[in-house]
Scaffold this active site. Structure first.
Site, PDB file in Angstrom:
ATOM      1  CG  ASN A 248      -2.004   1.028   1.151  1.00  0.00           C
ATOM      2  OD1 ASN A 248      -1.853   2.067   0.495  1.00  0.00           O
ATOM      3  ND2 ASN A 248      -3.105   0.763   1.804  1.00  0.00           N
ATOM      4  CB  CYS A 253      -6.258  -0.512   0.354  1.00  0.00           C
ATOM      5  SG  CYS A 253      -7.281   0.874   0.906  1.00  0.00           S
ATOM      6  CG  HIS A 496      -8.330  -1.337   4.646  1.00  0.00           C
ATOM      7  ND1 HIS A 496      -7.216  -0.925   3.957  1.00  0.00           N
ATOM      8  CD2 HIS A 496      -8.187  -2.696   4.813  1.00  0.00           C
ATOM      9  CE1 HIS A 496      -6.417  -1.961   3.729  1.00  0.00           C
ATOM     10  NE2 HIS A 496      -6.992  -3.034   4.225  1.00  0.00           N
TER      11      HIS A 496
END
Length: 1206
Positions: A248, A253, A496
């Site tokens: 990342n 992500c 995320h």
């Protein structure tokens, strides 16, 4: 996650706190934590939805000797619901609590094939609580190396005389060789054992004779994925799963999850490999970088970076810290790769894999008439809100709308208005079906985008046949199997992304969470990503408090299904043979180089770097000091010291042999001198190294004052040898000659300033007595150079780079304070150098210094006058510049070296009328040059008027022009390229480059003008041209139009029609500018649009509406907005014909546009128009706008980021 459950029934509040306050730790962790902090942690855990909440009021009351009942109480169902491999209830009776040592163990018992025991601290593990743990009981504490056992356990202390008095805690843990024990540091307060009665019973936790029972309830569960309750210390994804993750970069992500999904669509990966990139192996080619990334995912043993890929997209650093829409990124990537595949064997692979067809229709109910349009789709957006599962969403998607009553359909002149069915139906689905779940939608009440966390179920397989048209090909089943689930965890503003993907037809799903890959269960893939309320293992809803349910923060937002009958075609094996050979070779070479460097780093402590100045490097050196230790020796850098890497235990003699071999000199004739840092920041030889059998490590350590990371040496070569072939060395002040006094000989280095060649070079070294005079150096130098005896010389001492002093002929070397390693510079003296030059100012001459680029290629052939690469290049001026740029004095030449600067000039890409006319070039300038002097030199090179040149600084991050350089008396090249102050605005500019712009007017005149960038629309809104024009600062829009006509070479307004000018912001019209509007009122935050006013807009009484383009939602505006005439009573089918002409959009592009009225009052709800609609009747307010809903094919911008992939 650890579960600490409260004692049911008669526990008071303080007992509740003690229960939550029990530390669930390894006994090696003696950290004392406040119970309040632990309570806070427990609350936080509840918020995550990972804690089983048990209501003590509903719990049954058991006695501690009721082992079956206590088993159910102590070991509640686990949220992961793993299979149970075995259970064990073990009771340990303690006769006298006080007789036990500080640390004690219970009897060993077996559970799940492993030995266990209770670890017991009767008086606490450094706390005022009983400490109790479960640990494995392998002999000597050494279980097998691969030992891993997942255990849910509960420990109970109870009074054998009153079994209704007990305390328990429960936890679960992954027991390994490294973590062999786990439990509770604060199990129960010591005072409750035998000093404070247990609640209101009058009894204590211990029996009358300090007896107690400790019961261990142990449940061994199956670790299906290999990572159940794993701490991920030293976890190796490749070793455990065979796959690697992606690093990342900051907030990439979302990109990682998409790339992994595409990578494991094997047919897509194979097609990417088929794109020919042999002739375009650059990191600016997105197809090539994607190939590289895929190959690294195949072959790497560690997580792979995506930096190359994002840079090839054209993204800057700020882009990788802002999360973007995955659907838009996926579409752009597909479009770009499809372009790259044209003309290759993979040309139609992507459309075959991902593209289906959908039919939009309006079918009359009572007559034979149907209007239909068939379009391609690459993904399907399904509504989550209002639908419980995938089936309901598809039914909602193909739902038929009946058009009747006032909403009848106009079926042409033959059938007029008719009742009709309106809807969409699929004609074909692709082999790989991408379903975008609309988790993010506009909330009218909150007037903001929100994430929908409703529960939404999707199956492992589903049949898509019910959603196909009746005439679709159904010769083989349309059953789809789940291949990937892309998940978003968090809310709209922060979250995320990760993915669950099934790489093979019949294997496991794996979780790809950035750089970590783990095996996943079907519960993790399905149930945990449905969203909605968190369900406990018993099926009840987990609650926060008594009324508020806990909502899952993670939910699927994109599903990937593969048609079952095509699984073998889509998931076909991708072998090494499928990878382009040039790609394999390139990446294998890079991998080998990385491995070599890794090995070097690991072995670095065994080696010592050495840098050696030799005769040839010194003669090639043309700058200050004896060399530049920062440079790397090569053919292009002959003046740099020779580098060596030796084992620290190697001897000086071995180094001599290496240097001798490289310089074709007998090692016996070499003597090393240690280089040291002087206080004046120069690096000079200090003393010869006499012990050649000493190790290089010892020699380096003895030079503690050098402060260098490597051993720095000068290799002196003897001029004579004795009969044995050994070198004869002159004595030095640090050596004695037998029993006599120390010698007064010193070694001096010579440099020659060649006035004719305008160069500086090393001329070797000499030995001379310190008692000699300066004038005694002359015959020695003349002999060394082979010059006539009567040649006159001027001598200078190079004390430090900015201190070059003339030497006095009659002064002794001792009086001149010369010592070993000092440098004497000499030049031939002539009439000019001895008279005129001395009277000229060093500064004024330096200001004239430059280097014309035209002589660079010729001068680079000479080792003395080479400019681009070597140290010695810094010392040379081309012979073509012997006019004003000629330097006749060594002092002045040294001053030039100090302030010398090589600057690369590039033509401005957009501001020059003919940028292709100019090529980048380099000039050698002085830091003291003023703006006008820089302009003069650049103008001389370009053959343009220097007063018409403007310069721009260069953005170091992307190489684009940054800001124009202000012309001022105090500006110099130094202040332009290295501003004297550091702010965010100027700390990222390049210090070695500038852009230049050739102006039509002088800079002086430019100061009276305002620069404006105008977009000229020549054909509707589809064809736009950008012009940079200059208008007087006190001018009006009238002046702007006149300047535009001249710059764009347009017909005047009398001949071609009047011009309209307006401002736009965020792709909507901001302001219509009148002819009298002042140009100073136009800010840099708007776009200025100019167009010919359409003839119909000029008709008297014309009513105009603002029109703009958007995609899906009015907030996603794009393109050029415009004004459009409204004709009262005109049906929209006729209005569309005028719109087609007005916009300049034709054919299929125009047919795909959906038109809507967008009202300010309900901005998020556009009212879409049909062919029968009448536009003026739909408008209810003056600020209503006409919206054109279609895909933005020029670029997709989100949060300021251009997602166009290059």
């Amino acid at each position: 996650m650890v579960y600490t459950l409260v004692i049911p029934g008669d526990s008071d509040s303080s007992d509740d706190e003690q229960s939550y306050g029990a530390d669930i730790l390894s006994p090696g962790n003696d950290m004392i934590v406040d119970s309040e902090d632990l309570l806070n942690d427990a609350e936080a855990e509840k918020d995550d939805g990972d804690v089983a909440i048990i209501n003590s009021e509903d719990e049954p009351v058991f006695r501690a000797d009721d082992y079956e009942g206590m088993y159910e109480l102590v070991l509640p169902p686990l949220p992961e619901q793993p299979p149970i491999l075995g259970t064990k209830v073990h009771n340990w009776s303690i006769e006298n609590w006080r007789d036990h040592p500080r640390r004690d163990h219970g009897p060993i018992f077996q559970a799940g094939g492993h030995p266990w025991r209770v670890l017991f601290f009767p008086n606490g593990n450094n706390v005022d609580f009983v400490s109790l743990y479960l640990e494995h009981a392998y002999q000597d504490g050494n279980p097998p190396d691969d030992f891993a056992c997942c255990v849910q356990f509960g420990l109970v202390i109870w009074n054998p005389e009153s079994p209704d008095i007990y305390q328990y805690h429960t936890a679960h843990h992954r027991f390994t060789k490294e973590e062999g024990d786990w439990g509770f540091t604060r199990f129960v307060e010591l005072r409750k054992l035998y000093t404070s009665p247990w609640n209101d019973s009058g009894r204590y936790l211990l029996g009358d004779n300090y007896t107690a029972n400790i019961t261990a309830y142990v449940r061994i569960v199956k670790d299906e994925t290999g990572v159940l309750w794993h701490n991920f210390n030293n976890y190796d994804s490749k070793k455990e799963t065979g796959y690697v993750g992606l690093k990342n970069q900051g907030a990439t992500c979302y990109l990682n999850s998409l790339i992994q999904s595409l990578y494991f669509t094997n047919a897509f990966r194979k097609a990417i490999y088929q794109i020919p990139t042999e002739d375009e192996e650059t990191l600016q080619n997105s197809a090539y970088t994607l190939q590289r990334l895929f190959y690294q995912l195949q072959t790497s043993n560690t997580a792979v970076g995506t930096n190359e890929l994002t840079k090839s997209f054209g993204w800057e650093t700020r882009h990788i810290f802002e999360q973007q829409d995955v659907q838009e990124l996926s579409r752009k990537l597909m479009e770009r790769m499809e372009e790259k595949m044209k003309g290759t064997q993979a040309e139609n692979v992507l459309s075959k894999l991902f593209c289906g067809k959908v039919r939009t229709y309006i079918s009359c109910i009572n007559v034979e008439y149907e209007s239909r349009r068939v379009e391609d789709f690459w993904d399907i957006q399904l509504n989550v809100s209002g639908n419980k599962n995938l089936e309901e969403s598809f039914k909602d998607y193909v739902q038929v709308e009946v058009m009747n009553g006032e909403n009848q359909y106009y079926a042409g002149e033959q059938f007029k208005l008719q009742d009709a069915n309106k809807g969409v139906i699929f004609e074909t689905f692709p082999e790989v079906l991408h379903l975008q779940l609309k988790r993010f939608q506009y909330d009218v009440d909150r007037d903001a985008m929100m994430k929908i966390n409703d529960r939404y179920e999707f199956p492992e397989t589903f049949d898509a046949a019910p959603y196909l048209s009746d005439d679709a090909d159904k010769s083989e089943p349309w059953v789809y199997q789940l291949h990937g689930v892309l998940v978003h965890s968090g809310d709209l503003n922060a979250g995320h992304y990760y993915a669950f993907i099934k790489p093979s037809k019949d294997g496991w799903f794996y979780k790809y969470d950035d750089d970590k890959v783990t095996k996943a269960t079907m519960r993790e893939v399905l149930e945990e990503n449905f969203g909605g309320e968190y369900l406990l293992p018993n099926g009840t809803v987990a609650m926060r408090g008594k009324t508020k349910p806990i909502i899952r923060q993670m939910s699927a937002y994109m599903l990937v299904y593969i048609r079952q009958s095509r699984l073998d075609d889509v998931l076909l094996p991708v072998t090494k043979e499928d990878t382009p050979p040039h790609l394999q070779k390139k990446l294998d070479e890079e991998a080998a180089l990385r491995e070599m460097r890794r090995k070097e780093r690991e072995e670095q402590h065994l080696y010592l770097g050495c840098k050696v100045i030799t005769e040839d490097t010194y003669r090639a050196h043309g700058a200050t000091d004896l060399t530049s230790f920062e440079r790397v020796h090569s053919e292009d850098e002959p003046a740099a010291p020779r580098p060596y890497r030796l084992l620290r235990k190697s001897t000086v003699k071995e180094l001599m042999e290496k240097v001798g071999a490289d310089t074709n000199v007998d090692p016996k004739k070499i003597r090393f001198w240690a280089m040291v840092n002087r206080q004046n920041k120069t690096i000079r030889p200090d003393a010869p190294i006499t012990d050649i059998n000493a190790t290089v490590e010892d020699t380096y350590q003895r030079l503690g004052g050098s402060k260098a990371a490597e051993l720095r040496l000068w290799a002196e070569v003897a001029e004579s040898v004795n009969s044995d072939g050994n070198a004869i060395w002159p004595a030095t002040p640090t050596q004695t000659t037998g029993n006599g006094p120390k010698t007064d000989l010193i070694v001096l280095f010579l440099k020659w300033f060649d006035v004719e060649g305008q160069s500086l070079s090393g001329a070797g070294h000499i030995y001379i007595s310190r008692e000699k005079k300066v004038e005694d150096l002359v015959p020695i130098i003349l002999k060394k150079m082979g010059w006539p005896e009567k040649t006159q010389l001027r001598l200078f001492e190079e004390i430090k780079p900015n201190m070059i002093e003339p030497m006095k002929a009659k002064q002794s070397l001792k009086a001149a304070e010369l010592q070993d390693g000092d440098i004497v510079c000499f030049q031939k003296a002539d009439a000019k150098s001895s008279s005129e030059s001395d009277r000229e100012s060093v500064t004024s001459l330096t200001n004239q210094l430059t280097l014309a680029d035209s002589d660079r290629s010729a001068s680079s052939k000479s080792s003395v006058t080479s400019l681009p690469k070597s140290n010695q290049s810094a010392s040379s001026l081309p012979k073509s510049n012997l006019g004003l740029d000629r330097i006749d004095n060594a002092q002045q030449f040294y001053d030039f070296l100090v302030h010398r600067r090589e600057v690369r000039f590039h033509p401005h890409q957009t501001r020059n009328a003919n940028p292709e006319q100019y090529q980048p070039f380099e000039l050698i300038l002085s830091n003291k040059h003023s703006y006008d002097q820089i302009a003069a030199k650049v103008g001389e090179h370009l053959k343009v008027d220097p007063t018409h040149l403007r310069f721009w600084t260069v953005n170091a991050a992307n190489g684009n022009p940054k800001a124009s350089v202000k012309r001022g008396q105090s500006q110099s090249l130094q202040t332009i390229l290295n501003p004297p102050y550091s702010t965010f605005g100027n700390n990222n500019q390049r210090p070695d480059a500038l852009y230049f712009e050739v102006l039509d007017i002088s800079l002086t005149e430019l100061d009276t003008k305002k620069a404006l960038r105008v977009i000229w629309l020549s054909d509707g809104v589809t064809k736009e041209e950008t012009f940079d024009i200059l208008v007087p600062k006190n001018g009006t829009v009238e002046d702007l139009i006149a300047a535009l006509i001249k710059k764009a070479q347009l017909d005047d307004e009398e001949k071609a029609g009047p011009i309209r000018v307006y401002e736009t912001h965020s792709s909507k019209i901001h302001k219509i500018l009148t002819r009298e509007s002042q140009v100073m009122g136009i800010t840099e935050y708007v776009q200025v649009i100019a167009e010919r006013i359409p003839e119909e807009d000029l008709e008297p009484g014309s009513e105009l509406i603002q029109a703009f383009h958007f995609q899906g939602e009015p907030s996603k505006s794009h393109g050029i907005p415009f004004r459009f005439k409204i004709i009262p009573g005109e049906i929209f089918s006729d209005t569309k014909k005028r719109l087609e002409k007005r916009t300049g959009m034709k054919g299929k592009n125009f047919e795909k546009i959906k038109f809507a009225v967008v009202k300010r009052s309900s901005y998020s709800k556009p009212t879409y128009l049909t062919d029968e609609s009448i536009l003026d009747e739909m408008l209810t307010a003056e600020d209503d706008m006409l919206g054109l809903d279609h895909v933005d094919r020029s670029r997709v911008i989100r949060n300021g980021i251009d997602l166009q992939i290059k």
